[in-house]
Design a protein around this motif. Sequence first.
Motif, mmCIF file in Angstrom:
data_model
loop_
_atom_site.group_PDB
_atom_site.id
_atom_site.type_symbol
_atom_site.label_atom_id
_atom_site.label_comp_id
_atom_site.label_asym_id
_atom_site.label_seq_id
_atom_site.Cartn_x
_atom_site.Cartn_y
_atom_site.Cartn_z
ATOM 1 N N MET A 1 1.852 16.450 2.991
ATOM 2 C CA MET A 1 3.265 16.715 3.215
ATOM 3 C C MET A 1 3.743 17.848 2.306
ATOM 4 S SD MET A 1 6.291 13.857 3.275
ATOM 5 C CE MET A 1 5.250 12.812 4.285
ATOM 6 N N ASP A 2 4.499 18.763 2.859
ATOM 7 C CA ASP A 2 4.992 19.920 2.113
ATOM 8 C C ASP A 2 6.037 19.476 1.096
ATOM 9 O OD1 ASP A 2 5.826 22.388 1.213
ATOM 10 O OD2 ASP A 2 5.880 23.291 3.202
ATOM 11 N N SER A 3 5.792 19.746 -0.164
ATOM 12 C CA SER A 3 6.710 19.320 -1.227
ATOM 13 C C SER A 3 8.059 20.051 -1.165
ATOM 14 C CB SER A 3 6.075 19.546 -2.601
ATOM 15 O OG SER A 3 5.779 20.922 -2.799
ATOM 16 N N ARG A 4 8.120 21.140 -0.402
ATOM 17 C CA ARG A 4 9.391 21.870 -0.307
ATOM 18 C C ARG A 4 10.460 21.058 0.416
ATOM 19 N NH1 ARG A 4 7.158 27.480 2.038
ATOM 20 N NH2 ARG A 4 5.922 25.947 3.213
ATOM 21 N N TYR A 5 10.037 20.071 1.241
ATOM 22 C CA TYR A 5 11.021 19.185 1.872
ATOM 23 C C TYR A 5 11.791 18.413 0.807
ATOM 24 C CZ TYR A 5 8.785 19.969 6.426
ATOM 25 O OH TYR A 5 8.292 20.539 7.576
ATOM 26 N N TRP A 6 11.076 17.885 -0.183
ATOM 27 C CA TRP A 6 11.725 17.122 -1.239
ATOM 28 C C TRP A 6 12.605 18.027 -2.106
ATOM 29 C CZ3 TRP A 6 6.087 15.464 -2.051
ATOM 30 C CH2 TRP A 6 5.745 14.457 -1.138
ATOM 31 N N GLY B 1 0.786 -1.235 0.000
ATOM 32 C CA GLY B 1 0.000 0.000 0.000
ATOM 33 C C GLY B 1 0.813 1.278 0.000
ATOM 34 N N TYR B 2 2.017 1.251 0.583
ATOM 35 C CA TYR B 2 2.799 2.489 0.650
ATOM 36 C C TYR B 2 3.156 3.022 -0.739
ATOM 37 C CZ TYR B 2 5.686 5.993 2.943
ATOM 38 O OH TYR B 2 6.176 7.180 3.405
ATOM 39 N N PRO B 3 3.654 2.199 -1.664
ATOM 40 C CA PRO B 3 3.920 2.741 -3.011
ATOM 41 C C PRO B 3 2.666 3.297 -3.687
ATOM 42 C CG PRO B 3 5.019 0.634 -2.721
ATOM 43 C CD PRO B 3 4.121 0.809 -1.543
ATOM 44 N N PHE B 4 1.509 2.635 -3.480
ATOM 45 C CA PHE B 4 0.253 3.135 -4.038
ATOM 46 C C PHE B 4 -0.052 4.531 -3.488
ATOM 47 C CE2 PHE B 4 -0.512 -1.133 -5.478
ATOM 48 C CZ PHE B 4 -1.391 -0.992 -6.527
ATOM 49 N N ALA B 5 0.007 4.659 -2.149
ATOM 50 C CA ALA B 5 -0.314 5.940 -1.518
ATOM 51 C C ALA B 5 0.689 7.019 -1.923
ATOM 52 C CB ALA B 5 -0.327 5.775 0.005
ATOM 53 N N TYR B 6 1.963 6.650 -2.031
ATOM 54 C CA TYR B 6 2.997 7.613 -2.422
ATOM 55 C C TYR B 6 2.761 8.096 -3.849
ATOM 56 C CZ TYR B 6 7.669 9.543 -3.196
ATOM 57 O OH TYR B 6 8.725 10.380 -3.486
ATOM 58 N N PHE B 7 2.436 7.174 -4.749
ATOM 59 C CA PHE B 7 2.160 7.554 -6.134
ATOM 60 C C PHE B 7 0.930 8.458 -6.211
ATOM 61 C CE2 PHE B 7 -0.330 6.615 -9.987
ATOM 62 C CZ PHE B 7 0.536 7.097 -10.952
ATOM 63 N N MET B 8 -0.107 8.147 -5.446
ATOM 64 C CA MET B 8 -1.312 8.971 -5.442
ATOM 65 C C MET B 8 -1.019 10.371 -4.924
ATOM 66 S SD MET B 8 -4.021 6.141 -4.013
ATOM 67 C CE MET B 8 -5.209 7.406 -3.577
ATOM 68 N N ALA B 9 -0.199 10.466 -3.861
ATOM 69 C CA ALA B 9 0.104 11.769 -3.286
ATOM 70 C C ALA B 9 0.957 12.630 -4.207
ATOM 71 C CB ALA B 9 0.809 11.592 -1.934
ATOM 72 N N ARG B 10 1.807 11.998 -5.037
ATOM 73 C CA ARG B 10 2.674 12.743 -5.955
ATOM 74 C C ARG B 10 2.034 12.951 -7.325
ATOM 75 N NH1 ARG B 10 8.068 12.899 -4.336
ATOM 76 N NH2 ARG B 10 8.232 14.404 -6.056
ATOM 77 N N ALA B 11 0.872 12.365 -7.539
ATOM 78 C CA ALA B 11 0.192 12.519 -8.828
ATOM 79 C C ALA B 11 -0.376 13.926 -8.955
ATOM 80 C CB ALA B 11 -0.928 11.483 -8.958
ATOM 81 N N PRO B 12 -0.677 14.389 -10.182
ATOM 82 C CA PRO B 12 -1.306 15.707 -10.347
ATOM 83 C C PRO B 12 -2.614 15.815 -9.565
ATOM 84 C CG PRO B 12 -0.548 14.840 -12.457
ATOM 85 C CD PRO B 12 -0.376 13.736 -11.469
ATOM 86 N N ILE C 1 13.379 11.321 4.770
ATOM 87 C CA ILE C 1 12.425 12.432 4.914
ATOM 88 C C ILE C 1 10.983 11.951 4.805
ATOM 89 C CG2 ILE C 1 11.624 14.597 3.912
ATOM 90 C CD1 ILE C 1 14.491 15.193 3.115
ATOM 91 N N THR C 2 10.669 11.274 3.701
ATOM 92 C CA THR C 2 9.273 10.906 3.450
ATOM 93 C C THR C 2 8.756 9.907 4.479
ATOM 94 O OG1 THR C 2 9.647 11.240 1.084
ATOM 95 C CG2 THR C 2 7.661 10.052 1.733
ATOM 96 N N VAL C 3 9.502 8.834 4.710
ATOM 97 C CA VAL C 3 9.029 7.794 5.631
ATOM 98 C C VAL C 3 8.902 8.317 7.062
ATOM 99 C CG1 VAL C 3 9.580 5.541 6.641
ATOM 100 C CG2 VAL C 3 9.860 5.905 4.186
ATOM 101 N N ALA D 1 16.681 17.734 -2.577
ATOM 102 C CA ALA D 1 17.309 17.628 -3.902
ATOM 103 C C ALA D 1 18.359 18.724 -4.088
ATOM 104 C CB ALA D 1 16.242 17.715 -4.984
ATOM 105 N N ASP D 2 18.077 19.933 -3.604
ATOM 106 C CA ASP D 2 19.044 21.029 -3.712
ATOM 107 C C ASP D 2 20.310 20.748 -2.914
ATOM 108 O OD1 ASP D 2 17.323 22.382 -5.351
ATOM 109 O OD2 ASP D 2 16.457 23.600 -3.741
ATOM 110 N N LEU D 3 20.163 19.997 -1.821
ATOM 111 C CA LEU D 3 21.320 19.681 -0.982
ATOM 112 C C LEU D 3 22.067 18.442 -1.463
ATOM 113 C CD1 LEU D 3 19.782 20.392 2.542
ATOM 114 C CD2 LEU D 3 21.463 21.779 1.312
ATOM 115 N N GLY D 4 21.651 17.887 -2.596
ATOM 116 C CA GLY D 4 22.371 16.779 -3.190
ATOM 117 C C GLY D 4 21.904 15.400 -2.771
ATOM 118 N N SER D 5 20.748 15.304 -2.136
ATOM 119 C CA SER D 5 20.254 14.004 -1.699
ATOM 120 C C SER D 5 19.668 13.243 -2.886
ATOM 121 C CB SER D 5 19.189 14.184 -0.612
ATOM 122 O OG SER D 5 18.638 12.948 -0.237
#
Length: 306
Positions: free
Chosen positions: A200-205, A103-114, A222-224, A209-213
């Motif tokens: 979840m605030d997308s600015r965390y991601w 279920g976690y990949p499903f929920a993650y994909f749904m949350a990141r979808a348009p 971060i996400t988990v 990414a800006d810090l090279g992660s």
Amino acid sequence: MKKSNKSPTTPRSAWGKWTVIGIPYFWLFVMLLVPFIYLAMISVAEMVSGGGFMPVYRDGGWFFKDNYSPILTDIIEGGPYRTAYLSSVYYAGLTAIGCLIIGYPFAYFMARAPKELQPTLLMFVMLPFWISMLIRVYAIKILFDDSGFLVTTLTGALTSMGLIDEPLHLLGTSFSMMFGMIYVYLPFMILPLYSTLSKMDSRYWEAAADLGSTPLKTFFLITVPLSKAGIIAGLMLVFIPCIGEYVIPQLLGGADTLMIGRVLADEYFQNADWPRASALAISIILMVIVPMMILNKYQEVAGETK
């Protein structure tokens, strides 16, 4: 003199407020508390020779029979009740973990979808609720039947490769039962996870990414952790009903998959021992109180707006 801005409470508004509050509480009292009290009374009653049970209050006095000590003794000595309890906890835990992994990949994909696509994806997750659970379980039973398309195809393929010598048998095993439980309870895991991840605030991601992660490192660091409330709420939401599950083990499980729900049904309908069965039911309720408290705590956290 300063005027108060508070409007006086009129009798009509007070009546409306107490009506709105009172109806749900009255419903809970009638549908939950009264049956629980009746169940508790039966659990300390005694059986009579002609069947049924003797009321607790009779002949002007109170008479209680200890139906809990035999259950406790059986659990301590490793009898069938202990086996059923441990088996229920084991399979409920496996179901919760399996639902989390899927279920976690499903929920993650749904949350990141348009945003415009998320309601459609959410509808697909809730679509199984539109069909009776019993029908869905029977569909799985037909799917795993020895003469079904799936089993015959797998048997032919594995036999041709020399991996098996006998026909494959899936129905009535722990595998078919676990498949059915994960399938039925998977939406209960996806929904709280999606609720948490979508807020979840997308600015965390972006900051990671800006810090090279790397994306994988961002996911685990971060996400988990930020979705911990949704994970625990989903685990408890699956684990609690799975402990007392009866329909799926009865239809898909075999003799080796003994769970407390089946034992409880046998005590009620085969042995006709209502006091012992009621004591078992009370013990199941007490067993899930702690998971329910954990669920209540993390549901509130998961429901908060980030």
